[in-house]
Design an enzyme around this catalytic site. Structure first.
Site, PDB file in Angstrom:
ATOM      1  CE1 TYR A 104      -3.138  -2.952   0.206  1.00 39.91           C
ATOM      2  CE2 TYR A 104      -3.736  -2.287   2.423  1.00 39.91           C
ATOM      3  CZ  TYR A 104      -3.895  -3.116   1.337  1.00 39.91           C
ATOM      4  OH  TYR A 104      -4.836  -4.125   1.391  1.00 39.91           O
TER       5      TYR A 104
HETATM    6  N1  NAP Z   1      -6.270  -8.316   0.681  1.00 34.35           N
HETATM    7  C1  NAP Z   1      -6.511  -7.622  -0.390  1.00 34.35           C
HETATM    8  O1  NAP Z   1      -6.165  -8.024  -1.513  1.00 34.35           O
HETATM    9  C2  NAP Z   1      -7.211  -6.299  -0.261  1.00 34.35           C
HETATM   10  C3  NAP Z   1      -7.663  -5.613  -1.407  1.00 34.35           C
HETATM   11  C4  NAP Z   1      -8.346  -4.409  -1.237  1.00 34.35           C
HETATM   12  C5  NAP Z   1      -8.551  -3.902   0.041  1.00 34.35           C
HETATM   13  N2  NAP Z   1      -8.061  -4.554   1.143  1.00 34.35           N
HETATM   14  C6  NAP Z   1      -8.264  -4.028   2.512  1.00 34.35           C
HETATM   15  O2  NAP Z   1      -9.624  -3.702   2.694  1.00 34.35           O
HETATM   16  C7  NAP Z   1      -9.751  -2.338   3.097  1.00 34.35           C
HETATM   17  C8  NAP Z   1     -11.072  -1.793   2.626  1.00 34.35           C
HETATM   18  O3  NAP Z   1     -11.159  -1.923   1.209  1.00 34.35           O
HETATM   19  P1  NAP Z   1     -11.929  -0.850   0.346  1.00 34.35           P
HETATM   20  O4  NAP Z   1     -11.454   0.509   0.703  1.00 34.35           O
HETATM   21  O5  NAP Z   1     -11.829  -1.299  -1.075  1.00 34.35           O
HETATM   22  O6  NAP Z   1     -13.430  -1.049   0.903  1.00 34.35           O
HETATM   23  P2  NAP Z   1     -14.856  -0.640   0.348  1.00 34.35           P
HETATM   24  O7  NAP Z   1     -15.717  -0.633   1.560  1.00 34.35           O
HETATM   25  O8  NAP Z   1     -15.299  -1.495  -0.786  1.00 34.35           O
HETATM   26  O9  NAP Z   1     -14.685   0.846  -0.231  1.00 34.35           O
HETATM   27  C9  NAP Z   1     -14.376   1.926   0.613  1.00 34.35           C
HETATM   28  C10 NAP Z   1     -14.595   3.206  -0.170  1.00 34.35           C
HETATM   29  O10 NAP Z   1     -15.991   3.438  -0.351  1.00 34.35           O
HETATM   30  C11 NAP Z   1     -16.285   4.825  -0.132  1.00 34.35           C
HETATM   31  N3  NAP Z   1     -17.040   4.890   1.125  1.00 34.35           N
HETATM   32  C12 NAP Z   1     -16.809   4.159   2.257  1.00 34.35           C
HETATM   33  N4  NAP Z   1     -17.712   4.433   3.193  1.00 34.35           N
HETATM   34  C13 NAP Z   1     -18.547   5.341   2.676  1.00 34.35           C
HETATM   35  C14 NAP Z   1     -19.690   6.002   3.191  1.00 34.35           C
HETATM   36  N5  NAP Z   1     -20.132   5.755   4.425  1.00 34.35           N
HETATM   37  N6  NAP Z   1     -20.344   6.897   2.394  1.00 34.35           N
HETATM   38  C15 NAP Z   1     -19.900   7.124   1.139  1.00 34.35           C
HETATM   39  N7  NAP Z   1     -18.816   6.538   0.598  1.00 34.35           N
HETATM   40  C16 NAP Z   1     -18.144   5.639   1.360  1.00 34.35           C
HETATM   41  C17 NAP Z   1     -14.938   5.528  -0.069  1.00 34.35           C
HETATM   42  O11 NAP Z   1     -14.465   5.772  -1.393  1.00 34.35           O
HETATM   43  P3  NAP Z   1     -14.823   7.104  -2.234  1.00 34.35           P
HETATM   44  O12 NAP Z   1     -14.677   8.264  -1.308  1.00 34.35           O
HETATM   45  O13 NAP Z   1     -13.837   7.045  -3.356  1.00 34.35           O
HETATM   46  O14 NAP Z   1     -16.256   6.914  -2.717  1.00 34.35           O
HETATM   47  C18 NAP Z   1     -14.065   4.450   0.545  1.00 34.35           C
HETATM   48  O15 NAP Z   1     -12.695   4.609   0.305  1.00 34.35           O
HETATM   49  C19 NAP Z   1      -8.497  -1.665   2.505  1.00 34.35           C
HETATM   50  O16 NAP Z   1      -8.136  -0.459   3.130  1.00 34.35           O
HETATM   51  C20 NAP Z   1      -7.467  -2.744   2.777  1.00 34.35           C
HETATM   52  O17 NAP Z   1      -7.055  -2.718   4.119  1.00 34.35           O
HETATM   53  C21 NAP Z   1      -7.404  -5.742   0.996  1.00 34.35           C
END
Ligand code: NAP
Length: 347
Positions: free
Chosen positions: A62
Site C-alpha cells: 500500500y
Molecule cells: N487483501 C486484499 O487483496 C485487499 C484488497 C483491497 C482492500 N483490502 C483491505 O480492505 C480495506 C477496505 O477496502 P476498500 O477501501 O476497497 O473497501 P470498500 O468498503 O469497498 O470501499 C471503501 C470506499 O468506499 C467509499 N465509502 C466508504 N464508506 C462510505 C460512506 N459511508 N459513504 C460514502 N462513501 C463511502 C470511499 O471511497 P470514495 O470516497 O472514493 O467513494 C471508501 O474509500 C483496505 O483499506 C485494505 O485494508 C485488501
C-alpha cells in the site's frame, strides 16, 4: 462492538476493522483511494478506538510502504491496545527476489514492515496472494519460524483458491507448524463468489474471513445509482477496472434493494451492506474503508443492530447469481452437500 474469534485461534478481533489503503496516496492508484496524512490518521484511529474497534489492516504494497509508516506513526503510544495486520508477497522492487512468498522475500519483507510500523511484532501476518513458484513447505516453515521468534503472532492468507488454502493447512498440520487462521477475502453484496468454495472450507477448517472491499470496491456507498453520474470524488474514476469486476446492471439491482431497506430502517446504504456481511457465516471481521471522518463514523454505525431475516432474504435474492461449475451442479444434491447459506430465489 462485538469481538469474534479469528478462526481456529484464541485471538479476538473486533467485528469491524479499519483498512488503511487510503493512507498515504503514494502512487496514482493509491491517490485515487485517498491520501490520509499522519495527523488525519491519528484522528481516524481515535474514532475507531472510541467505537471499540481493535484491528487495523495494512500491507507493504500500500503506497509502497507509506501506509505502514503512517499507521505506525499514528499508533505511537497505543500499540498495546491495538492489533496490526499487514501483508507481503506482491512485487516491491525490480529485483528477481523482491516478490513472492519465498524464505528470502518473506524474511526481508517482515523486517521492513516491522521497521516501517515501528513495532517489534505483527499480530496477523498475511501472504497477500498465493505464490505457486515457491514450495508451500518453504513459505510455511518460514512463517512458523517468525511465529516462534515472536515477530509474528498469527498467520493468515489472502486471495487464495480453495486448493491453495487446503494444501497449506494440510502441510502445516503434517509438520506441526503454525497454520493460517484467517483468510482475507473479497466478499460483498456484489461479489458473493466467496460463498461457493471458500466459505464451506472456512467453516470446515475454522479459518475466519477478514472481508476486504465490503462495499464492492467503493460501489455500495449510496452514491452510485442507475442514471446518475459518478460523484466528483470517487476512486472509481481511475480504478474501476483494477478492482473486482462487477457488471453495472447487477450493482444497480442490488442498490435498488438496499434503497428499499434504507427506507424501511432509516439506515444508510453502506450501513446495510456492512450489516448484511456481519450476519454471514465464517466472518470474523469486516475491514471497512473510509476516505474521511464522515464516512468512517457512518460505517462504524453499521453495528449494534441487525437486519431482520426478511431483509436479509431480500438482499440475498437481489444479489443471487448462478454459480460457476461445479457449484451449480452441487446445488442439485443439497441433501448431502448442504450450503452454509441456502440459495435464495433470484428476484
Ligand atoms: N487483501 C486484499 O487483496 C485487499 C484488497 C483491497 C482492500 N483490502 C483491505 O480492505 C480495506 C477496505 O477496502 P476498500 O477501501 O476497497 O473497501 P470498500 O468498503 O469497498 O470501499 C471503501 C470506499 O468506499 C467509499 N465509502 C466508504 N464508506 C462510505 C460512506 N459511508 N459513504 C460514502 N462513501 C463511502 C470511499 O471511497 P470514495 O470516497 O472514493 O467513494 C471508501 O474509500 C483496505 O483499506 C485494505 O485494508 C485488501
Amino acid at each position: 462492538m462485538e469481538y469474534r474469534q479469528l478462526g481456529h485461534s484464541g485471538l479476538m478481533v473486533s467485528e469491524l476493522s479499519f483498512g488503511t489503503g487510503t493512507f498515504g496516496g503514494g502512487s496514482e492508484f493509491f491517490r485515487a483511494w485517498g491520501n490520509t496524512s499522519v495527523e488525519e490518521a491519528k484522528r481516524l484511529i481515535d474514532i475507531c478506538l472510541e467505537a471499540g474497534l481493535n484491528l487495523f489492516d495494512t500491507a507493504d504494497i500500500y503506497s509502497h510502504g507509506l501506509s505502514e509508516e503512517i499507521l505506525g506513526k499514528a499508533l505511537e503510544g497505543k500499540r498495546q491496545s491495538v492489533l496490526i495486520s499487514t501483508k507481503t508477497t506482491f512485487r516491491l522492487g525490480k529485483g528477481p527476489n523482491d516478490v513472492g512468498s519465498s524464505r528470502h522475500h518473506i524474511l526481508r519483507a517482515c523486517e521492513a514492515s516491522l521497521r516501517r510500523l515501528g513495532t517489534d511484532y505483527i499480530d496477523i501476518y498475511h501472504m497477500h496472494c498465493f505464490d505457486a513458484l515457491t514450495p508451500v513447505e518453504e513459505t510455511l516453515a518460514t512463517l512458523d519460524t517468525l511465529v516462534r521468534s515472536g515477530k509474528v503472532r498469527y498467520i493468515a492468507c489472502s486471495n487464495f483458491s480453495g486448493w491453495h488454502l487446503m494444501k497449506s493447512l494440510a502441510i502445516s498440520e503434517r509438520y506441526g507448524w503454525a497454520r493460517y487462521v484467517g483468510h482475507q477475502v473479497y466478499y460483498s453484496l456484489v461479489g458473493r463468489d466467496y460463498e461457493w468454495e471458500l466459505m464451506p472450507l472456512g467453516l470446515d477448517q475454522r479459518v475466519g474471513a477478514l472481508v476486504w472491499s465490503p462495499l464492492g470496491w467503493g460501489r455500495l456507498t449510496g452514491k452510485i445509482r442507475r442514471g446518475q453520474p459518478l460523484p466528483e470524488q470517487s476512486r472509481l474514476h481511475k480504478t474501476a477496472d483494477l478492482g473486482p469486476p462487477v457488471a453495472p446492471e447487477y450493482v444497480y439491482k442490488v442498490v435498488d434493494a438496499l434503497d428499499a431497506i434504507a427506507q424501511e430502517t432509516g439506515k444508510s446504504v453502506p450501513q446495510i451492506a456492512l450489516n448484511w456481511l456481519l450476519r454471514r457465516p465464517t466472518v470474523s471481521s469486516v475491514i471497512i474503508g473510509a476516505r474521511n471522518e464522515e464516512q468512517l463514523r457512518q460505517n462504524l454505525a453499521a453495528v449494534g443492530w441487525k437486519l431482520t431475516p426478511e431483509q436479509m432474504t431480500k438482499l440475498d435474492s437481489a444479489s443471487e447469481l448462478v454459480p460457476a461449475y461445479p457449484y451449480w451442479h452441487q446445488r442439485g444434491f443439497l441433501e448431502r452437500i448442504p450450503l452454509p447459506v441456502p440459495p435464495a430465489k433470484p428476484s
